[in-house]
Each structure stands twice: as C-alpha cells, then as structure tokens.
Write an enzyme that holds these catalytic residues in place. Structure first.
Site, PDB file in Angstrom:
ATOM      1  N   GLU A 300      29.498  45.649  26.569  1.00 24.25           N
ATOM      2  CA  GLU A 300      30.010  44.556  27.393  1.00 24.25           C
ATOM      3  C   GLU A 300      31.433  44.189  27.018  1.00 24.25           C
ATOM      4  O   GLU A 300      32.307  44.045  27.875  1.00 24.25           O
ATOM      5  CB  GLU A 300      29.094  43.342  27.259  1.00 24.25           C
ATOM      6  N   ASP A 304      34.775  44.597  29.414  1.00 24.05           N
ATOM      7  CA  ASP A 304      35.594  43.446  29.799  1.00 24.05           C
ATOM      8  C   ASP A 304      37.049  43.644  29.411  1.00 24.05           C
ATOM      9  O   ASP A 304      37.963  43.432  30.219  1.00 24.05           O
ATOM     10  CB  ASP A 304      35.057  42.174  29.141  1.00 24.05           C
ATOM     11  N   SER A 518      28.650  42.453  35.377  1.00 25.97           N
ATOM     12  CA  SER A 518      29.581  42.334  34.259  1.00 25.97           C
ATOM     13  C   SER A 518      30.852  43.131  34.531  1.00 25.97           C
ATOM     14  O   SER A 518      31.898  42.863  33.930  1.00 25.97           O
ATOM     15  CB  SER A 518      28.931  42.821  32.965  1.00 25.97           C
ATOM     16  N   ASP A 560      35.092  41.185  54.035  1.00 27.02           N
ATOM     17  CA  ASP A 560      33.729  40.727  54.273  1.00 27.02           C
ATOM     18  C   ASP A 560      32.757  41.889  54.104  1.00 27.02           C
ATOM     19  O   ASP A 560      32.931  42.951  54.706  1.00 27.02           O
ATOM     20  CB  ASP A 560      33.628  40.141  55.681  1.00 27.02           C
ATOM     21  N   ILE A 561      31.735  41.698  53.289  1.00 26.87           N
ATOM     22  CA  ILE A 561      30.718  42.725  53.059  1.00 26.87           C
ATOM     23  C   ILE A 561      29.506  42.392  53.924  1.00 26.87           C
ATOM     24  O   ILE A 561      28.913  41.318  53.787  1.00 26.87           O
ATOM     25  CB  ILE A 561      30.311  42.780  51.568  1.00 26.87           C
ATOM     26  N   GLY A 580      30.351  36.847  57.179  1.00 24.96           N
ATOM     27  CA  GLY A 580      30.560  35.566  56.529  1.00 24.96           C
ATOM     28  C   GLY A 580      29.909  35.532  55.159  1.00 24.96           C
ATOM     29  O   GLY A 580      29.561  36.566  54.586  1.00 24.96           O
ATOM     30  N   ASP A 582      27.259  35.248  52.198  1.00 23.25           N
ATOM     31  CA  ASP A 582      25.846  35.548  51.988  1.00 23.25           C
ATOM     32  C   ASP A 582      25.562  35.520  50.492  1.00 23.25           C
ATOM     33  O   ASP A 582      26.468  35.706  49.681  1.00 23.25           O
ATOM     34  CB  ASP A 582      25.474  36.911  52.593  1.00 23.25           C
TER      35      ASP A 582
END
EC number: 3.4.14.10
Length: 603
Positions: A300, A304, A518, A560-561, A580, A582
């Site tokens: 992690e 990052d 992550s 937009d997905i 829009g 979700d």
C-alpha cells in the site's frame, strides 16, 4: 448537515467551587454496543497490568460555527470562497468550554492523573492518558476483555460498554479504545507479478486507442497502468507542476505500512526518470516508523508514494507514517494497545501551522464497526482540515456494498445491532460528508469495477451539496429496489472515481501489479494537487474541500461513467453506474484540461 447531537450539547450549570467526589458519584452508561462485530469473539479477561492509551474527546460547542465557515469558503458561488481559516481560528472554533476543562481535570486528578501526565491536542479538545487496564476499569466502571478475530487471529483489548459519573456526560463526548473494533485496513486487492501480464503488454506496443478525453492513449494502458497512462487518460500530458510555489501533496500510511525508498527510485527510473534521485519529507506520527528493509516494504505505501509522487513531481511531497495497533499477545507483557490511527493523525496535522493542500488516504473499515461518536468526531476533524484549505480524499473501499470478503458470493452483510438483518455496509471514513471519496474504474473505455465501494451512510445524513445528484439517482431505481438494505437519506459515496486495477509498482525490487480503490485515491488526489498548483501559480487560493465545487460545477470537468456494477450481499448488481452520479463511480473520472479551465475561472 448539522451534527448538533454531538457538537451542540448544552452545558450543565456552573460548577461549585468545592471538589466533586467523583469516586462516590453514581456511574451512568455513556456508550455501549450490542456485542463485538462479526468475526470478533471474547477470549479472556484483559490483564490488569496491560497499558491502555485512552483518548478522551471533549465537546466542541462552536463546531456549528466552524461548519458554516466550511460551507462558505468551499462554495464557488459564495463571496467568501477560498477564504480559508488559520490554525488559530480553527483551534478557537473547536476548543471546549472552560468549565469542561475544569471538571474533566478534576475527575482525572481524583485518580492521580496530574496535568504533567496528560497529553492535550492543539485545541485542547482531546486529552490522552496512559493507564493500566485495572485503573481504566475503575474509572469507566467496566470490564475489559481480550477479543480475537476469527479470520486474522489478531487480538485486541476492548469492552462493549463503559460508564461515567453522570456529571461528566455533558463534558465528555467519547473515550476510546473502549467499544471500537474497527481494523482500519488498507484497501487493496490481489498482488500480481508483472511477468504474468508482460506478453499482453508487448503485443499492444505501438498501438493506440481513444481515451475518455477523445485523445489517443497507448493501447498497453488497457492491461497495465503506468504514470504515463494516467496522464494520457486524464488529459494532463502537457502539464508540468512547480517545485517552488508552495504547493504540496501529502500521503498517509498506517499499521506498519512502510514506503521503501529503493523501490521508489527504481519506480522513478522506470516510469518518470526526471524524478529519479528526488526524495520526500518523512513525518512520524505517534511513533510511526520508517523501516527501509526490503522485507518491511508495504504494498500500500509503495503504491501510494510511487504513483502519487510520480504523477506530481516536482511538487514537494510528504509521507505520514502513523503507528497503529501493535500486535497484542494476551500471553505476554505487551506494549500500549491502541487502534485509533485517525485521531492520532488528526491530532498531529491539526497542530501544524502549515499543511499540504492535498492529502490522500487509502484505509478504512465497515462504518458499523466504528462507534457513531468516534466516527462523528473524526469526521469533524476532516471538516477542520477542509476549513483550513486542505482537500482530503479517501478510497471508497474494495468490497462493493459488502463486508471485507473480496468474493461477492460469500460476503456476509449483517447489521451489528443484535438484529442481524441483511444490509449493505457503508465504509468509513469514505462516508464522512467532509471528505471526497474515490471509487474505482477499469479499462478503456472506462467502466466501474465490481469491487468499487459505494452506497449510503447509516450515520451521516445526505449533505445539501449532493441532494440534487443523489436524488436523481434514487429516482431512477424501480420502486422497492433493495428496500431496507440501505439508508436512502444517507450521505452517498463515492464522489468521484479513477482507474483502480493493474497498477504497475515496484515491490521488493520487482515489478508487480496491484488493484483496488487504494490506487484510485492517490491518483485522483494527484490531479487535484495539479489543479491546486495551477491556481497557486496565478495567485489564487487552493481548492480546499472539493465536494461543493464538484457537485455544483466541477462535474462538467469529469468523465461520466455509465457502465458497471458491484454485486454483493446476495444481490447481482447492488449499485450500478448510470448517467450522472451513482454510488459506484460517483460523478466520474478527471479530465484535467477541463477541470483546470474551471478552477482557474473561479476566484
């Protein structure tokens, strides 16, 4: 939203000058839970000598005023937009009443805890004490036990109820660790070695495909995500950040996650050679370590720092290493038992006069494993950061609407209120209304990925800034859809999303692929950092708390997905992507050029 139930408590009448005989006062239950969350079971009574580091939260009577400042300085249509508060101003707005300090001091002193043994936060709204279990049990009229987790084998010292003298109830919001069983794990999915996908990468060499911004993107980005891929996908190839304008990116690490510097430099050589040889500022919080052995490298932390710092170089950067719960062996004398990493990190950063303008965190847990009082108080700390001009981003979680089981088919989604009813499980801190939660997408064209966490908070009501967007989504659901499985008036999350699968990192000297939200949070945070860089370059203030901007005008700069779902909790498609907002992809993924134009047009 107004957390009046916690932050607007009335105060008792002025104290008598005579000392209160606390040990003779009748205790009244301050907080209790029905039982430990699923997976935890009571093992043995806690050793009386075992040391606890108790954090005591004192009420913040002026928090509603601070919250009003937050809404005003974060709303692009408000005249005060960008007029962020200073540390001194937020300290004054989160400080407890003087009467509270007096009576709590008196209570602590009655157990031999003098001022020199207390640790206070910058605003004096938290007091930390170190006491053995035996004394804590006397002070809180409770019994601590060792609890074990069935899947991980880890042990912690907790109780399911504690009490305080009734006179203290209006002067103490909460004390932890007591009833909190949250593990605050890092969000990530399976680690895959890079050589498993190398042939497909090579087969796509030289080809291009159309990205979400209408530009051409290397076809290899459909199977392996690199720094170059993200800049291409999100339309920021031509943007170069400054190293000297004061902009900064912060990343957090908890629970023994260490960023390996040799891996970072190897990553720079592979993916951003210009950054090779550059470093970052390491900050230890609450004894957080900086273990640079290969064996201690954290997937992690490496993810990052490599992508966050690789995307934003040469922007100055900071990595916060915050110590969490040490391994507790009930059969051995063990160190102080703590598992409250967010409050320790917040204590530290809120005490600093200067902060990074953008901070990303990729940790969390089921909201219901976090006591409401603690969740509300930590969430309030995020509001303070926003009021000070910090954009705070959190991963939305890796288990869709379910629990920590990555397989949707075997997820157990039950309430922890004794009723054991089936329900979707929101994630904290992603569900806090004062942070920007980031979900995950995959592939080109982008679709919402099945593990992207999302849903509706059971603790926090829907804030005004997302009322229209979330209501429009709910109106699309067929009547009765998932009725009783979620809180329809709760704060919806995530807010935005970004790629979250097949990120190529360097781990222990080898190339590997990782996935999870992550990946998404540091990615989106990096583009926010670039936007802050652009604003600072022209003399404007940083963006601060993002959500009022994102839901009012910023969505126009997002892709937009509209495809994808996240099955779980016995459903085939618990939430789905649509036009829009979700609760799987939020408002969408960044188009940097469009967002840059929007943020530069604002005062």
């Amino acid at each position: 939203m107004r957390l009046i139930s916690l932050f607007g408590l009335p105060f008792v009448a002025a104290l008598a000058s005579a000392a209160v005989p606390f040990k003779d006062c009748q205790h009244k239950v301050k907080e209790s839970i029905h039982g430990p969350p699923r997976g935890w079971s009571r093992h043995t009574p806690a050793p009386k000598h075992h040391m606890l580091e108790l954090k005591i939260a004192l009420p913040q009577p002026k928090f509603p005023e601070l919250e009003q400042h937050l809404w005003e300085v974060s709303d692009p249509s408000h005249p005060r937009y960008g007029a962020h508060l200073s540390k001194e101003e937020t300290d004054a707005l989160t400080a407890p009443h003087s009467e509270t300090l007096d009576i709590v001091n008196e209570w602590l002193a009655s157990y031999g805890l003098a001022e020199e043994s207390l640790i206070r936060s910058s605003a004096n709204d938290w007091v930390t004490i170190r006491v053995p279990v035996g004394l804590a049990e006397e002070m809180l009229d409770t019994t601590y036990h060792v609890y074990k987790h069935s899947k991980t084998g880890e042990s912690i010292v907790r109780t399911t109820s504690y009490s305080l003298p009734e006179i203290l109830h209006d002067h103490i919001d909460l004390i932890q660790p007591t009833t909190m069983f949250a593990r605050f794990k890092a969000f990530r999915s399976t680690l895959l070695w890079g050589n498993q996908v190398q042939p497909s990468v090579l087969s796509e060499s030289g080809r291009t495909i159309t990205g979400p911004a209408g530009n051409q993107v290397d076809a290899s980005c459909n199977s392996t995500i690199t720094v170059s891929c993200l800049k291409q996908l999100y339309n920021a190839v031509a943007y170069n950040t400054s190293a000297t304008n004061g902009n900064e990116l912060g990343l957090t690490g908890y629970l023994g996650q260490y960023a390996n510097n040799m891996d970072l430099q190897q990553f720079f050589q592979l993916e951003n050679p210009s950054a090779y040889g550059s470093n970052y500022t390491f900050v230890s919080v609450n004894g957080g370590l900086n273990n640079q052995t290969y064996a201690a490298a954290g997937v992690e932390a490496n993810l990052d720092t490599q992508f966050g710092f690789g995307l934003t170089w040469p922007t100055p950067r900071t990595f916060y290493s915050t110590a969490g719960e040490p391994p507790f062996d009930p059969d051995m004398f063990s160190p102080t038992d703590t598992n409250e990493p967010y409050s320790y990190w917040l204590d530290y950063v809120l005490s600093q006069p200067m902060l990074p303008q953008t901070i990303s965190t990729s940790y969390g847990d089921d909201e219901q494993t976090v006591p409401f009082t603690y969740a509300s108080r930590v969430c309030a700390g995020m509001a303070v950061l926003g009021a000070r001009g910090v954009s705070v981003l959190f991963s939305s979680g890796d288990y869709g609407v379910g629990d920590g089981d990555p397989d949707p088919a075997t997820q157990e989604c039950y309430s922890n209120d004794g009723l054991n009813v089936t329900k979707f499980l929101p994630t904290f801190p992603a569900a806090c209304p004062y942070v920007t939660a980031v979900g995950a997408t995959v592939n080109i064209p982008e679709t919402a990925i099945y593990f992207s966490g999302g849903g509706f908070s059971d603790y926090f009501v829907r804030p005004a800034y997302q009322e229209v967007a979330v209501s429009e989504y709910l109106a699309k659901l067929a009547p009765g859809t998932y009725e009783g499985l979620y809180t329809s008036y709760g704060r919806g999350f995530p807010d935005v999303s970004a790629q979250g699968m097949n990120f190529s990192i360097v781990y222990q000297g080898e190339t590997a692929l990782v996935g999870g939200t992550s990946c998404s949070s540091p990615t989106f945070a990096s583009f926010v950092s670039m936007l802050n860089d652009a604003r600072i370059n022209v003399g404007k203030t940083p963006l601060g708390f993002l959500n009022p901007f994102l839901y009012s005008t910023g969505y126009a700069g997002l892709n937009d997905i509209t495809v994808g779902n996240n099955p779980g909790c016995g459903t085939q498609a618990s939430t789905y992507a649509t036009t829009g907002w979700d609760p799987i992809s939020g408002l969408g993924t960044p188009n940097f050029e469009k967002l840059e134009a929007l943020v530069l047009s604002m005062d």
